[in-house]
Design a protein around this motif. Sequence first.
Motif, PDB file in Angstrom:
ATOM      1  N   PRO A  39      39.546  40.431  36.645  1.00 58.45           N
ATOM      2  CA  PRO A  39      40.710  41.261  36.982  1.00 58.45           C
ATOM      3  C   PRO A  39      41.310  41.995  35.786  1.00 58.45           C
ATOM      4  CG  PRO A  39      40.804  39.213  38.200  1.00 58.45           C
ATOM      5  CD  PRO A  39      39.659  39.075  37.248  1.00 58.45           C
ATOM      6  N   ARG A  42      39.179  45.077  35.447  1.00 59.65           N
ATOM      7  CA  ARG A  42      39.288  46.011  36.570  1.00 59.65           C
ATOM      8  C   ARG A  42      40.653  46.683  36.657  1.00 59.65           C
ATOM      9  NH1 ARG A  42      37.073  45.160  42.271  1.00 59.65           N
ATOM     10  NH2 ARG A  42      37.176  47.414  41.992  1.00 59.65           N
ATOM     11  N   ALA A  43      41.585  46.266  35.841  1.00 54.48           N
ATOM     12  CA  ALA A  43      42.927  46.858  35.895  1.00 54.48           C
ATOM     13  C   ALA A  43      42.852  48.372  35.711  1.00 54.48           C
ATOM     14  CB  ALA A  43      43.816  46.238  34.822  1.00 54.48           C
ATOM     15  N   SER A  55      46.875  46.381  40.408  1.00 51.10           N
ATOM     16  CA  SER A  55      45.861  45.717  39.587  1.00 51.10           C
ATOM     17  C   SER A  55      46.375  45.397  38.192  1.00 51.10           C
ATOM     18  CB  SER A  55      44.586  46.575  39.509  1.00 51.10           C
ATOM     19  OG  SER A  55      44.780  47.751  38.734  1.00 51.10           O
ATOM     20  N   ARG A 357      42.853  35.106  36.456  1.00 51.82           N
ATOM     21  CA  ARG A 357      43.590  35.691  37.577  1.00 51.82           C
ATOM     22  C   ARG A 357      42.692  35.747  38.814  1.00 51.82           C
ATOM     23  NH1 ARG A 357      47.498  35.093  34.747  1.00 51.82           N
ATOM     24  NH2 ARG A 357      49.235  36.553  34.421  1.00 51.82           N
ATOM     25  N   PRO A 359      41.218  37.783  41.893  1.00 48.01           N
ATOM     26  CA  PRO A 359      40.961  39.211  42.098  1.00 48.01           C
ATOM     27  C   PRO A 359      42.034  39.840  42.980  1.00 48.01           C
ATOM     28  CG  PRO A 359      38.958  37.922  42.464  1.00 48.01           C
ATOM     29  CD  PRO A 359      40.087  36.938  42.341  1.00 48.01           C
ATOM     30  N   LEU A 360      42.306  41.091  42.739  1.00 44.69           N
ATOM     31  CA  LEU A 360      43.320  41.795  43.514  1.00 44.69           C
ATOM     32  C   LEU A 360      43.042  41.686  45.011  1.00 44.69           C
ATOM     33  CD1 LEU A 360      45.742  43.673  43.824  1.00 44.69           C
ATOM     34  CD2 LEU A 360      44.207  45.616  43.395  1.00 44.69           C
TER      35      LEU A 360
END
Length: 367
Positions: A39, A42-43, A55, A357, A359-360
């Motif tokens: 995560p 991927r932000a 994100s 974290r 994942p969104l």
Amino acid sequence: MTLSRRKTLALIGGGTLLAAGGLGTGWAMTRTPTAALVPWERAGTYGDPRLRALSYALLAPNPHNRQPWLAELRGADTVILTRDPARDLPVTDPFARQLTIGMGCFIDLMRMAAAEEGDAVAVDLFPEGEDGPVAVCRWDGTAPSDPLFAHVMDRRSHKEAFEDQAVSAEAAAPLMRYADIYRGGDELQVLRDMAHDAWLTEAATPEAFQESVDLIRIGKAEIEANPDGIDVGGPMMEGLSLMGLLTHAAAADPDNPGSRMVIEGTAAAIEGITAMTVGHTPGNTRRDQIAAGADWLRLNLAATGAGLALRPVSQALQEAEVFAPMYRAVQTFAPDGGTVQMLGLLGYAPRTPRTPRWPLETRLRNA
């Protein structure tokens, strides 16, 4: 080295740290929980501007890394945010005050991330009362970027000991917009004593201590399966786990020699801190708690920008009866009628690793 609260809770059965001998360098190099850190990578990579902002928001600080947020996309410009009750901390946070502060961190970072793209987000807090959504957020108009956003990817909630170096007035100055800073004198000593006593009280209170122990994730497999809670990873810790020396059963016993060593080490870290932060609000409503979260996030980011590390010490603010004397004492640091919402240790330290974290996609109700 003084161990942090996270490693304090990774209580080692025999009290002896043993190298994971014979497991090999190659094995050690694979112990990073890579999937749980995706995560962070991927932000900002999603197509929908709301998802891009969310994100980043899920990287916000939050109690015990519970990540209590749930988001629902509505229409073309709206996000409905709720708090997931399955992530409550009924012993140490019985009124969900700390978790609501975590939601405040999330909301402000979401708003900050949107502003980085020039988008304004109008936030309507608790539109249906406290039992409904925490916020209805609508992308509406334009907003300037916030300079603090530059520190988002470097921000950490510090987990280790601090260096023996005083925080200068110059370094503390940009942080004072978001909290009171105590760098010495009798008031700092009082705060240290309260944080120290509250930490030892939690360690000696089975229900409170067990709530944290239940959230320990030991080693790569556990961390990747549940990328929340208190991650205890790395080759040394995972090797100890494989040898049966670092277990959840040991973590539940604060009286074994290893436990005492690290509990007392954390207490010593609090006693030796050269600066502390106190965040307070005019009252203690849910809106006040959301505002406290925004200030805590910004304090974190400003500290990062100043080359400082920040570590929360929340035990003296917990509302369980066992903490009542310390809670009453720490509230004297708020202006009349106000409420102290956050305490932090502030100092210089190497940057710690990123925190796992979810994942969104797992935090979206209509994904």
